[in-house]
Design a protein around this motif. Structure first.
Motif, mmCIF file in Angstrom:
data_model
loop_
_atom_site.group_PDB
_atom_site.id
_atom_site.type_symbol
_atom_site.label_atom_id
_atom_site.label_comp_id
_atom_site.label_asym_id
_atom_site.label_seq_id
_atom_site.Cartn_x
_atom_site.Cartn_y
_atom_site.Cartn_z
ATOM 1 N N HIS A 118 0.775 -1.256 0.080
ATOM 2 C CA HIS A 118 -0.063 0.055 0.002
ATOM 3 C C HIS A 118 0.749 1.187 -0.070
ATOM 4 O O HIS A 118 2.167 1.215 -0.026
ATOM 5 C CB HIS A 118 -0.921 0.035 1.058
ATOM 6 N N VAL B 236 -4.165 -1.382 2.493
ATOM 7 C CA VAL B 236 -4.550 -2.289 1.691
ATOM 8 C C VAL B 236 -6.406 -2.022 1.199
ATOM 9 O O VAL B 236 -6.843 -2.574 0.351
ATOM 10 C CB VAL B 236 -4.320 -3.696 1.909
ATOM 11 N N ALA C 118 -7.107 0.282 -0.456
ATOM 12 C CA ALA C 118 -7.336 1.192 -1.551
ATOM 13 C C ALA C 118 -8.221 0.474 -2.676
ATOM 14 O O ALA C 118 -8.101 -0.444 -2.908
ATOM 15 C CB ALA C 118 -5.841 1.754 -2.007
ATOM 16 N N LEU D 200 -6.212 -1.682 -5.184
ATOM 17 C CA LEU D 200 -5.758 -2.989 -4.641
ATOM 18 C C LEU D 200 -6.727 -3.786 -4.674
ATOM 19 O O LEU D 200 -6.775 -5.098 -5.018
ATOM 20 C CB LEU D 200 -4.915 -2.655 -3.262
ATOM 21 N N LEU E 284 -2.284 -9.064 -0.567
ATOM 22 C CA LEU E 284 -2.236 -7.786 0.028
ATOM 23 C C LEU E 284 -1.374 -7.527 1.134
ATOM 24 O O LEU E 284 -1.540 -8.133 2.025
ATOM 25 C CB LEU E 284 -3.678 -7.257 0.286
ATOM 26 N N GLU F 120 0.304 -5.611 4.467
ATOM 27 C CA GLU F 120 0.151 -4.233 5.295
ATOM 28 C C GLU F 120 1.478 -4.300 5.985
ATOM 29 O O GLU F 120 1.993 -5.223 6.687
ATOM 30 C CB GLU F 120 -0.997 -4.454 6.333
ATOM 31 N N ARG G 58 1.263 0.429 -4.577
ATOM 32 C CA ARG G 58 0.350 1.593 -5.081
ATOM 33 C C ARG G 58 1.305 2.655 -4.495
ATOM 34 O O ARG G 58 1.825 2.481 -3.211
ATOM 35 C CB ARG G 58 -0.843 1.861 -4.927
#
Length: 217
Positions: free
Chosen positions: A36, A42, A44, A47, A63, A65, A105
């Motif tokens: 992220h 995550v 977002a 994502l 994903l 974190e 991202r």
């Protein structure tokens, strides 16, 4: 038909405890690891869209974190600490022996670019790559993108203040524009294409690119 199985995994790193949420394809598949940004987690929209779509196309999405988010802090640490957290998660991402695409991202895209080759990733996905701080084009981070050293896809909002597509230098990467989208791939309500279609442009581009990489598994 549900094409994925989800699970959450805690991973200890030198930067603290990270967390991986798996969105798995039914069969053994390449892994797209996504970090992220510095201003969010995550959840977002880009994502989450990839986590929904990619498993049905034979790509598992992980994903990631970062420890600072898991610990509830609101300010991201220095780049070297972000890199340490990402490197610490990598053994869990690559633990099944399947190829891993490093992605993320914004700040997560920078982390992926800086570390992918050294970790043994097969490619890099950069979503909303922050080419420069808003209004500061002289503070370019292009060297990180150009130095990734692997097949790379950049997906960039057409109105991203951190770098519009036309600002990006020529280089060994592919770039797809999401028209009218900002840094978080949000588009104005009156925009055409609209929000749903904007995310489809993003996910379709990633599916096409990932498929073009050839048999990874």
């Amino acid at each position: 038909m549900n094409d994925v199985t989800d699970a959450t995994q805690s991973v200890e790193t030198d930067a603290g405890t990270a967390r991986v949420t798996w969105h798995r394809a039914r069969k053994a598949a390449p892994v797209l690891a996504l970090g992220h940004g510095a201003g969010g987690g995550v959840e977002a929209r880009d994502l989450q869209a990839l986590a929904r779509v990619l498993p049905a196309h034979g790509v598992t999405v992980a994903l990631v974190e970062q420890p600072w988010r898991v610990a509830g802090r609101k300010v991201a640490p220095a780049p070297k600490t972000l890199d340490a957290g990402w490197r610490g998660v990598w053994p869990a991402l690559a633990g099944d022996g399947l190829p891993v695409i490093a992605g993320g991202r914004s700040a997560g895209a920078r982390v992926a670019c800086r570390t992918a080759a050294g970790l043994g990733a097969v490619a890099v996905l950069a979503l909303g790559f922050p080419l420069h701080p808003p209004g500061r084009p002289e503070k370019s981070r292009a060297a990180e993108l150009l130095g990734a050293g692997l097949p790379t896809l950049v997906v960039q909002g057409g109105k991203d203040p951190f770098g519009r597509p036309e600002e990006f230098p020529q280089g060994p990467y592919d770039l797809v524009e999401v028209p009218n989208a900002d840094h978080g791939f949000a588009v104005p309500k009156s925009a055409d294409p609209g929000q749903e279609q904007a995310l489809e442009i993003l996910t379709d581009a990633v599916v096409k690119w990932a498929t073009s990489l050839g048999p990874l598994g």
